[in-house]
Design a protein around this motif. Structure first.
Motif, PDB file in Angstrom:
ATOM      1  N   ASN A  96       9.694  -4.049  -0.930  1.00 62.75           N
ATOM      2  CA  ASN A  96      10.541  -5.222  -1.085  1.00 62.75           C
ATOM      3  C   ASN A  96      10.384  -5.798  -2.486  1.00 62.75           C
ATOM      4  O   ASN A  96       9.279  -5.838  -3.024  1.00 62.75           O
ATOM      5  CB  ASN A  96      10.167  -6.276  -0.045  1.00 62.75           C
ATOM      6  N   ALA A  97      11.513  -6.237  -3.046  1.00 69.59           N
ATOM      7  CA  ALA A  97      11.491  -6.917  -4.338  1.00 69.59           C
ATOM      8  C   ALA A  97      12.246  -8.234  -4.195  1.00 69.59           C
ATOM      9  O   ALA A  97      13.386  -8.246  -3.724  1.00 69.59           O
ATOM     10  CB  ALA A  97      12.150  -6.056  -5.413  1.00 69.59           C
ATOM     11  N   PHE A  98      11.571  -9.329  -4.563  1.00 67.44           N
ATOM     12  CA  PHE A  98      12.204 -10.637  -4.466  1.00 67.44           C
ATOM     13  C   PHE A  98      12.554 -11.112  -5.864  1.00 67.44           C
ATOM     14  O   PHE A  98      11.660 -11.403  -6.671  1.00 67.44           O
ATOM     15  CB  PHE A  98      11.281 -11.643  -3.783  1.00 67.44           C
ATOM     16  N   LEU A  99      13.857 -11.107  -6.133  1.00 71.13           N
ATOM     17  CA  LEU A  99      14.382 -11.614  -7.396  1.00 71.13           C
ATOM     18  C   LEU A  99      15.265 -12.786  -7.023  1.00 71.13           C
ATOM     19  O   LEU A  99      16.411 -12.595  -6.607  1.00 71.13           O
ATOM     20  CB  LEU A  99      15.167 -10.516  -8.122  1.00 71.13           C
ATOM     21  N   ALA A 100      14.696 -13.959  -7.107  1.00 73.12           N
ATOM     22  CA  ALA A 100      15.322 -15.163  -6.562  1.00 73.12           C
ATOM     23  C   ALA A 100      16.809 -15.252  -6.917  1.00 73.12           C
ATOM     24  O   ALA A 100      17.181 -15.073  -8.076  1.00 73.12           O
ATOM     25  CB  ALA A 100      14.570 -16.393  -7.046  1.00 73.12           C
ATOM     26  N   PRO A 101      17.626 -15.546  -5.901  1.00 77.50           N
ATOM     27  CA  PRO A 101      17.257 -15.865  -4.521  1.00 77.50           C
ATOM     28  C   PRO A 101      17.434 -14.715  -3.537  1.00 77.50           C
ATOM     29  O   PRO A 101      17.562 -14.937  -2.339  1.00 77.50           O
ATOM     30  CB  PRO A 101      18.266 -16.964  -4.177  1.00 77.50           C
ATOM     31  N   ILE A 102      17.433 -13.481  -4.038  1.00 73.05           N
ATOM     32  CA  ILE A 102      17.746 -12.329  -3.185  1.00 73.05           C
ATOM     33  C   ILE A 102      16.528 -11.435  -3.032  1.00 73.05           C
ATOM     34  O   ILE A 102      15.798 -11.193  -3.997  1.00 73.05           O
ATOM     35  CB  ILE A 102      18.907 -11.521  -3.794  1.00 73.05           C
ATOM     36  N   GLY A 103      16.365 -10.922  -1.814  1.00 74.85           N
ATOM     37  CA  GLY A 103      15.344  -9.923  -1.551  1.00 74.85           C
ATOM     38  C   GLY A 103      15.992  -8.566  -1.364  1.00 74.85           C
ATOM     39  O   GLY A 103      17.003  -8.442  -0.683  1.00 74.85           O
ATOM     40  N   TYR A 104      15.403  -7.551  -1.957  1.00 75.19           N
ATOM     41  CA  TYR A 104      15.946  -6.195  -1.877  1.00 75.19           C
ATOM     42  C   TYR A 104      14.959  -5.309  -1.134  1.00 75.19           C
ATOM     43  O   TYR A 104      13.744  -5.500  -1.234  1.00 75.19           O
ATOM     44  CB  TYR A 104      16.185  -5.627  -3.279  1.00 75.19           C
ATOM     45  N   TRP A 105      15.502  -4.321  -0.418  1.00 71.75           N
ATOM     46  CA  TRP A 105      14.671  -3.424   0.386  1.00 71.75           C
ATOM     47  C   TRP A 105      14.932  -1.971   0.020  1.00 71.75           C
ATOM     48  O   TRP A 105      16.050  -1.580  -0.306  1.00 71.75           O
ATOM     49  CB  TRP A 105      14.979  -3.611   1.868  1.00 71.75           C
ATOM     50  N   GLY A 106      13.879  -1.165   0.114  1.00 71.01           N
ATOM     51  CA  GLY A 106      14.038   0.268   0.018  1.00 71.01           C
ATOM     52  C   GLY A 106      14.417   0.841   1.368  1.00 71.01           C
ATOM     53  O   GLY A 106      14.554   0.108   2.354  1.00 71.01           O
ATOM     54  N   GLN A 107      14.553   2.160   1.418  1.00 75.63           N
ATOM     55  CA  GLN A 107      14.995   2.812   2.650  1.00 75.63           C
ATOM     56  C   GLN A 107      13.838   3.085   3.611  1.00 75.63           C
ATOM     57  O   GLN A 107      14.061   3.390   4.784  1.00 75.63           O
ATOM     58  CB  GLN A 107      15.704   4.135   2.321  1.00 75.63           C
ATOM     59  N   GLY A 108      12.618   2.963   3.143  1.00 77.79           N
ATOM     60  CA  GLY A 108      11.453   3.148   3.994  1.00 77.79           C
ATOM     61  C   GLY A 108      10.877   4.548   3.928  1.00 77.79           C
ATOM     62  O   GLY A 108      11.581   5.518   3.640  1.00 77.79           O
ATOM     63  N   THR A 109       9.574   4.632   4.191  1.00 78.59           N
ATOM     64  CA  THR A 109       8.891   5.912   4.251  1.00 78.59           C
ATOM     65  C   THR A 109       7.946   5.904   5.452  1.00 78.59           C
ATOM     66  O   THR A 109       7.257   4.918   5.702  1.00 78.59           O
ATOM     67  CB  THR A 109       8.137   6.211   2.941  1.00 78.59           C
ATOM     68  N   GLN A 110       7.950   6.994   6.197  1.00 78.55           N
ATOM     69  CA  GLN A 110       7.182   7.053   7.434  1.00 78.55           C
ATOM     70  C   GLN A 110       5.716   7.380   7.142  1.00 78.55           C
ATOM     71  O   GLN A 110       5.403   8.320   6.400  1.00 78.55           O
ATOM     72  CB  GLN A 110       7.755   8.133   8.362  1.00 78.55           C
ATOM     73  N   VAL A 111       4.831   6.611   7.755  1.00 80.03           N
ATOM     74  CA  VAL A 111       3.394   6.889   7.725  1.00 80.03           C
ATOM     75  C   VAL A 111       2.941   7.075   9.167  1.00 80.03           C
ATOM     76  O   VAL A 111       3.150   6.190  10.006  1.00 80.03           O
ATOM     77  CB  VAL A 111       2.608   5.747   7.063  1.00 80.03           C
ATOM     78  N   THR A 112       2.347   8.220   9.449  1.00 76.55           N
ATOM     79  CA  THR A 112       1.856   8.515  10.785  1.00 76.55           C
ATOM     80  C   THR A 112       0.374   8.847  10.697  1.00 76.55           C
ATOM     81  O   THR A 112      -0.022   9.745   9.953  1.00 76.55           O
ATOM     82  CB  THR A 112       2.611   9.693  11.412  1.00 76.55           C
ATOM     83  N   VAL A 113      -0.422   8.107  11.446  1.00 72.67           N
ATOM     84  CA  VAL A 113      -1.872   8.325  11.480  1.00 72.67           C
ATOM     85  C   VAL A 113      -2.222   8.867  12.859  1.00 72.67           C
ATOM     86  O   VAL A 113      -2.133   8.160  13.861  1.00 72.67           O
ATOM     87  CB  VAL A 113      -2.639   7.028  11.192  1.00 72.67           C
ATOM     88  N   SER A 114      -2.590  10.133  12.894  1.00 70.07           N
ATOM     89  CA  SER A 114      -2.840  10.783  14.174  1.00 70.07           C
ATOM     90  C   SER A 114      -3.727  11.998  13.978  1.00 70.07           C
ATOM     91  O   SER A 114      -3.671  12.671  12.945  1.00 70.07           O
ATOM     92  CB  SER A 114      -1.515  11.207  14.815  1.00 70.07           C
ATOM     93  N   SER A 115      -4.541  12.278  14.995  1.00 67.81           N
ATOM     94  CA  SER A 115      -5.374  13.484  14.959  1.00 67.81           C
ATOM     95  C   SER A 115      -4.670  14.638  15.650  1.00 67.81           C
ATOM     96  O   SER A 115      -5.214  15.748  15.718  1.00 67.81           O
ATOM     97  CB  SER A 115      -6.722  13.197  15.604  1.00 67.81           C
TER      98      SER A 115
END
Length: 115
Positions: A96-115
């Motif tokens: 997330n980037a907050f450049l007043a007064p707007i917040g911008y979002w990326g598309q996301g990246t998956q993190v999976t923690v599992s054995s």
């Protein structure tokens, strides 16, 4: 407008480490604050860590002493170093980037923690 692209997610075993990186399409020098948020299945998006233009950081209690956020104004990137990962850290992580007064979002990246 600010475009954000995350990278570095993946599958890791409990106790392992990952480093996420967020690349911005503009200079981040003047961006008020940047941060990482995450959203697990069936849960609301939550704050993980933020860093201001002045370098002040803030962390969720659940990740303190395990995660470190940093920013590189020359490369226009914000990284999240994640150590001692737990299954409960599994989520899609968003930049997330907050450049007043707007917040911008990326598309996301998956993190999976599992054995």
């Amino acid at each position: 407008q600010v475009q954000l692209v995350e990278s570095g997610g993946g599958l890791v075993q409990p106790g392992g480490s990952l480093r996420l990186s967020c690349a911005a399409s503009v200079s981040i020098f003047s961006i008020n604050a940047m941060g990482w948020y995450r959203q697990a299945p069936g849960k609301q998006r939550e704050l993980v860590a933020t860093i201001t233009s002045g370098g002040n950081t803030n962390y969720a209690d659940s990740v303190k002493d395990r995660f470190t956020i940093s920013r590189d104004n020359d490369k226009n990137t914000v990284d999240l170093q994640m150590n001692s990962l737990k299954p409960g850290d599994t989520a899609v992580y968003y930049c997330n980037a907050f450049l007043a007064p707007i917040g911008y979002w990326g598309q996301g990246t998956q993190v999976t923690v599992s054995s």
